[in-house]
Design an enzyme around this catalytic site. Sequence first.
Site, PDB file in Angstrom:
ATOM      1  N   HIS A  81      -8.930  -3.591   4.338  1.00 48.36           N
ATOM      2  CA  HIS A  81      -8.095  -3.551   3.131  1.00 48.36           C
ATOM      3  C   HIS A  81      -7.886  -4.950   2.544  1.00 48.36           C
ATOM      4  CE1 HIS A  81      -7.032   0.726   3.599  1.00 48.36           C
ATOM      5  NE2 HIS A  81      -7.011   0.460   4.893  1.00 48.36           N
ATOM      6  N   ASN A 123      -3.821   6.348   2.563  1.00 43.20           N
ATOM      7  CA  ASN A 123      -5.128   6.257   1.912  1.00 43.20           C
ATOM      8  C   ASN A 123      -5.232   7.306   0.815  1.00 43.20           C
ATOM      9  OD1 ASN A 123      -6.123   4.201   3.618  1.00 43.20           O
ATOM     10  ND2 ASN A 123      -6.818   5.689   5.139  1.00 43.20           N
TER      11      ASN A 123
END
Length: 735
Positions: free
Chosen positions: A92, A165
Amino acid sequence: MAGLVPESVQKVANVALGSREGDKLKDLAQNTKDTTNKDRLTTDYGVKQGTADDWLRVASHEKTGPMLLEDPFARERIMRFDHERIPERVVHARGSGAFGKFRVYESAADLTFAPVLTDTSRETPVFVRFSTVLGSRGSADTVRDVRGFAVKFYTEEGNWDIVGNDIPVFFIQDAIKFPDVIHAAKPEPHNEVPQAQSAHNNFWDFQFNHTESTHMFMWAMSDRAIPRSFRMMQGFGVNTFTLINAKGERHFVKFTWTPELGVHSLVWDEALKLAGQDPDFHRKDLWEAIANGVFPKWKFGIQAIPEADEHKFDFDILDATKVWPEDLVPTRYIGEMELNRNPDEFFTQVEQIAFCTSHVVPGIGFSDDPLLQGRNFSYFDTQISRLGINFQELPINRPTCPVMNFNRDGALRHTITRGTVNYWPNRYEACPPAAKEEGAYVEYAQKVMGIKARMRSDKFKDHFSQAQLFWNSMSTIEKRHIINAFGFELDHCEDPVVFGRMVQRLADIDLNLAQTVAELVGGEVPKQGRPNHGRHAPALSQTEFPGSTPTIASRRVAILIADGYDQVAYNAAYAALSSALAVPLVVGTKRSKVTAANGKSTQPHHHLEGLRSTMVDAVFIPGGAKSVEALTRNGRALHWIREAFGHLKTIGATGEAVDLVHRAIGLPSVSVSSSGDVHESYGVVTLKELRPERLTEVVTIAKGATGFMEKFFYGISQHRCWDRELDGLNKQVAY
C-alpha cells in the site's frame, strides 16, 4: 533439482570467480546461499520449522480459536516482514486521501453501544486513504491490483480504524502467510521485475500452490481490480469483527462501504494506456472532484450474525477468504460518509497517516479470525518501524479526545508531561485506570476451549465453493473480462509449469473457463474439472451497483474543436455539462485560442496530443464545416473517436460532426442521424440538423428521453455502452 539460481547465471559467476574481477564475488560468496529442495525451513536462529501455514492457536476440528502470542516462529516471520522496507510501506505504498465526515442515520443500538454507530446526532470526522497494494510510491494508479480503502474515525471515545480493501476477501486465511503472498506478488527477487503487476511466474506459482487463494484471485482478475475511480469503489473491512450491545450480547460483523456514484471500472486497454499517459489518474480524479465541490459519498453497511449462529453456515464465518453471501446475511445500511476536503500537505497527512486494525473503541471488538489477529499484531509493529514509537502523536494520527498515560520518551516525542510520577499505582492516585462506567474498554468474556495446535477448523479447507459462487454470479460481460484478464496474466508467465498448472486450477472453478483460457495461453486443455455447484449470490457482480440516481456529476467530457467550430452547439454543451456538475474539457487542435465560425473564440484546456480519450468519460464534437474538415484531416482526432468507441464511451456529435463520427467509426452496424431527429446507436448520439431550441442548459437525465442532451447525458451516466462489446463492435475498430 539443483538450486533455483539459473544454470547460465551460475556459469557466468564461476568464470568471474576465476579472474581478478571475481575477487569481490569471492568475498560475497561467503554470504551467498542457494535455495534447494534439500534445505528445510528454519527460523533466523536456526531451528527447523514443521509448517509455515498456521499460527499456533487454541483450536479444534469444529472451532478456530484465538492465536497465541507465545508462537516465536510466527512473531519472527511477521516482525521481520514488517521491517523489510525503510521508510516506504511494504504494501500500500502508493496512495492518496482526503478528509471528510461520517454519521449514522439509523442507530445500531441493537448491535452495539459504540456511540459512533448509535448516536444519530453525532458527526464524526474521518480521514480516508486509498492505495494500490503491490507498487512502490512511484508506480502507476491504474494497474490491475487490489485497492486499499482505509478509514480513520476520530471519535469522541478514541480513534477507530477500518483498514479495508475494495475486495471483500483476501488471498490467505492465516496472517503467518503474509510474507509469502507479498513476496510472491512483488517484483521477482533476481531482477526486480515487474513493478506493480501480478502478471509474472512467482505470483501465479503461489496461487496454484496455495489453494486458499483461489477465491481471491478470481476477484483480482475481475473488473474490481481496475476501478474507474477511488470514488467508484466499494470498500470492505475484509475481516470479521464483533459488536457488543448494552445487554452484553455479541454479534459477528463485516463492514461495507458502497459508493453513491455506483461501482464502475476502466476497460483493460484503457487502464494500460493510462498507466503511461497519466500515472496519477486516480489521485488527480479524487482531488478534482473534491476541489469542484462534487463530494464523493458512500453508504455504510453492516452484515451481522448473532453469536449463537456462528456455526450454522457451510463455511467458517471467520475465514477471510470467504464472503457472507447477501442472500444469507443481508447488508444493513445505517450510515453515510462524505469526503469534502483535500489535504493541505501530502507527506504530513497522506503519507504519515498510520492505520491499525487493533484500533477499536468500546462496543467494537475482535473475533478469532486468524488473519485479523495477525494483522492486529503486525500493523502496530509496522507503524513503529515506519514512523517510530510516537507515531500516534503526529497531527494526522492524534485522537481528538483527551490522551493521558504513562508512556514516555522515545524518538520524536512531542508531549511534555509535567509531574513527579510516571507509573501506576502512585501515591497521588494520578491517572488511574478507568472504570467500565467511565467508558473503559472491556474485552468480551468469550469462552475458549480447544487444544494448543497449528490448525484451523475443518470448514477452512473448502477453497473452491465460493470461487465458483463468484464466477457463477458474474454478468456475461464480466466473465469475458475475467477470461481476458487470465489471458493477459498467464501470457506473461514464461514458465510452462506455471501457466499449465493454473489452467488446471481454473478447472476447479469452471471447466469452460479453464478450456477457454487454456486456448488463449497455450496450456493443455483440461478434459474434466471439479463439478460446479451452480449457485449464484446477489451483490457480487458490480453491475448490481449502478449508482443511486443517474448522474454525470464529476464525469469528464471532452469537447473536440478546431477553427470554424459551431459556437451555438459548443456553448449549449458546455453550459449543460457545467450545470450538471460534469467537467467539460475543451480539446483543440492547438492550445492557443480557437476561433468559431461566427468569429468568437475560446481557449482550449488541452490540445489533442496533450490529453487523450483515455482521460475522459465521454466525447462531444460540435459541427462547423471548417472545424470538421480540420479534424477529419487530423489522425489524432480520428484516433480520439475510435479509441473512445473502442473503450465503450458515449460519443455525441451535431451538424457536420455527425459525418466525421460516422466515418471515423466506419461500421455499418452504427447508424447516425440524417435529419432533425436525435438518433442513438450503440452509445453514439447524433443530431444532423441542429436547431438551437433542441439544446437546453438544464437537462433531466432519464432513460427514454428524446432530446439530444438528454440522450447524451443518460449514456454518460450509464458509464459504458456494454452492448458494443457484447456484439463485438469494439474489436472491429483499430485503436
